[in-house]
Design an enzyme around this catalytic site. Structure first.
Site, PDB file in Angstrom:
ATOM      1  N   ASP A   1      33.246 -79.669  71.039  1.00 42.68           N
ATOM      2  CA  ASP A   1      32.857 -81.031  70.661  1.00 42.68           C
ATOM      3  C   ASP A   1      31.356 -81.226  70.862  1.00 42.68           C
ATOM      4  OD1 ASP A   1      33.205 -80.994  73.549  1.00 42.68           O
ATOM      5  OD2 ASP A   1      32.986 -83.179  73.490  1.00 42.68           O
TER       6      ASP A   1
ATOM      7  N   GLU B   1      34.582 -82.025  76.074  1.00 43.39           N
ATOM      8  CA  GLU B   1      33.787 -81.828  77.285  1.00 43.39           C
ATOM      9  C   GLU B   1      32.714 -82.888  77.418  1.00 43.39           C
ATOM     10  OE1 GLU B   1      30.383 -80.188  79.729  1.00 43.39           O
ATOM     11  OE2 GLU B   1      30.439 -80.925  77.654  1.00 43.39           O
ATOM     12  N   GLU B   2      32.154 -83.313  76.304  1.00 39.26           N
ATOM     13  CA  GLU B   2      31.039 -84.255  76.336  1.00 39.26           C
ATOM     14  C   GLU B   2      31.438 -85.639  76.826  1.00 39.26           C
ATOM     15  OE1 GLU B   2      28.120 -83.487  76.184  1.00 39.26           O
ATOM     16  OE2 GLU B   2      27.836 -81.719  74.941  1.00 39.26           O
TER      17      GLU B   2
ATOM     18  N   HIS C   1      21.705 -83.377  72.828  1.00 38.12           N
ATOM     19  CA  HIS C   1      22.181 -84.737  72.563  1.00 38.12           C
ATOM     20  C   HIS C   1      21.203 -85.590  71.765  1.00 38.12           C
ATOM     21  CE1 HIS C   1      25.064 -84.635  76.333  1.00 38.12           C
ATOM     22  NE2 HIS C   1      25.121 -83.542  75.583  1.00 38.12           N
TER      23      HIS C   1
END
Length: 413
Positions: A83, A178-179, A383
């Site tokens: 992800d 995970e994010e 990000h």
């Protein structure tokens, strides 16, 4: 060892699939689109020749590279997540390839004048002469953590194609979400059946991490009373003003923008308020467990003080632990860090051993019984629109995976 074009093509085939996760969803994976890449990965693992390839109802992927030695070797694992962060859009990623980087500004997007500059992002300077993959300035890239997935699959493919390299059984795992802090929540450690593992989820080349923050979240709710402002004297209680008192009661220099290294912090990341009610959302972080507990106590003490001043139950705090420092679980088996360090040094990579100022699947997995240090995947500026990854760093990460497998088999021969 690995051709630039091969690893670049593989990486681009992953990052151009949108897999942004959603913290507001209660499903696993949190977004339906994560299945698109998950299913692609399953097929690719089968195509390169891995065994026991599986994907469960929550999109957790596992596969096995069987041992090619006759003696007993501990089963080790390599783990990454597919992800991408909801902090910035991962839709319509359009990677740009910068050959033989000259050390100057990189124009990511001419129309919007978006520039990736070494004057601001100084790490760029260490990659002069290398091949960089960047964004086009309108999306994140997704090197976090599709670089890790690229490296693990490429390493397994290389080991299959080079049976002269001796290794024990290797398990690989790819996770969703995970994010948003859920990457390990439904990971089946028993099924994975490894003695230890490594997440390929670090940043610059050389990173090797086995410490991370202890983490908690806190939701502070302040109650007020709304009265017509023309007749409010002695009656109105404005919750937003009390919220301001709360904010100002916490240490002003113990915030993310004023801390580094092993220093912890309180981070106010969201507020919403009216006269009648205001809500503050904090995250609490510290590497030291005692200081971590003290930070939570500070929140409770401020709540108590404000309630004495403004009335019982005016301010309430709900504090929930999120994850803990994996150092506690890794230190008793430090040989697993030593093996990774030895692998890097043998490849002329200088290990950068430092605490993670964040979390990782490896933290939760370590407390679930799978000790799991973190190794660099090569990307920078995760990000956001300035994210990039040097192709040479991904190739080096592949070499580290291969070398760890080789050293583990040698040490147990």
């Amino acid at each position: 060892m690995i051709s630039k074009s091969h690893i670049t093509q593989r990486f681009i085939s992953y990052v151009t699939v949108d897999t942004e996760s959603d913290p507001n969803s209660d499903t696993t994976p949190s977004t339906e689109k994560q299945w698109d890449l998950a299913n692609q990965l399953v097929q690719e693992l089968k195509d390169i020749g891995l065994e026991d390839v599986s994907i469960d109802e929550n999109a957790y992927i596992m596969a096995t590279l069987p041992s090619n030695v006759s003696h007993e070797v501990p089963t080790i694992g390599f783990i990454s997540h597919f992800d991408t962060s909801p902090d910035f859009t991962g839709a319509n990623v359009n990677p740009q390839i910068v050959e033989n980087y000259d050390g100057k500004d990189i124009l990511l997007n001419k129309e919007n004048n978006i520039v990736l500059s070494p004057d601001y992002f100084e790490d760029l300077k260490q990659y002069v002469g290398q091949t960089l993959i960047t964004t086009d300035g309108t999306t994140l890239l997704g090197a976090d953590d599709k670089a890790g997935i690229t490296e693990i699959i490429t390493a397994m493919e290389y080991l299959i194609q080079h049976p002269e390299i001796k290794h024990g059984t290797i398990r690989i795992g790819f996770t969703p979400d995970e994010e948003i802090g859920r990457g390990a929540h439904k990971f089946d450690v028993e099924k994975f059946n490894a003695s230890w593992a490594y997440t390929m989820d670090g940043s610059q080349i050389g990173e090797l991490e086995y410490e991370n923050f202890n983490a908690a979240g806190a939701v502070i709710t302040i109650k007020g009373k709304i009265v017509h402002p023309g007749y409010a004297k002695g009656k109105m209680i404005n919750s937003m003003y009390i919220a301001q008192e709360f904010i100002n009661s916490l240490p002003k220099l113990e915030t993310p923008e004023h801390t580094s290294g092993r220093e912890g912090f309180f981070h106010l990341y969201q507020t919403s308020g009216k006269v009648e009610e205001t809500t503050l959302h904090y995250i609490i972080r510290d590497h030291d467990k005692t200081k971590f507990e003290a930070r939570k106590k500070t929140i409770e003490d401020v709540v108590e003080t404000l309630n004495k001043k403004h009335g019982a139950a005016t301010v309430t705090a709900v504090i929930k632990d999120q994850y803990y420092n994996m150092r506690e679980k890794v230190e008793p088996v430090m040989h697993i860090v030593d093996i990774a360090e030895e692998a890097m040094k043998s490849l002329d990579i200088t290990p950068i051993i430092k605490p993670i100022r964040g979390g990782t699947d490896g933290s939760q997995l370590s407390f679930m019984g799978l000790p799991c240090p973190n190794i660099f995947a090569g990307g920078h500026n995760f990000h956001g629109r300035y994210e990039y990854v040097p192709v040479e760093s991904m190739i080096k990460a592949v070499a580290v995976i291969v070398k760890i497998a080789e050293i583990t088999a040698t040490k147990n021969s």
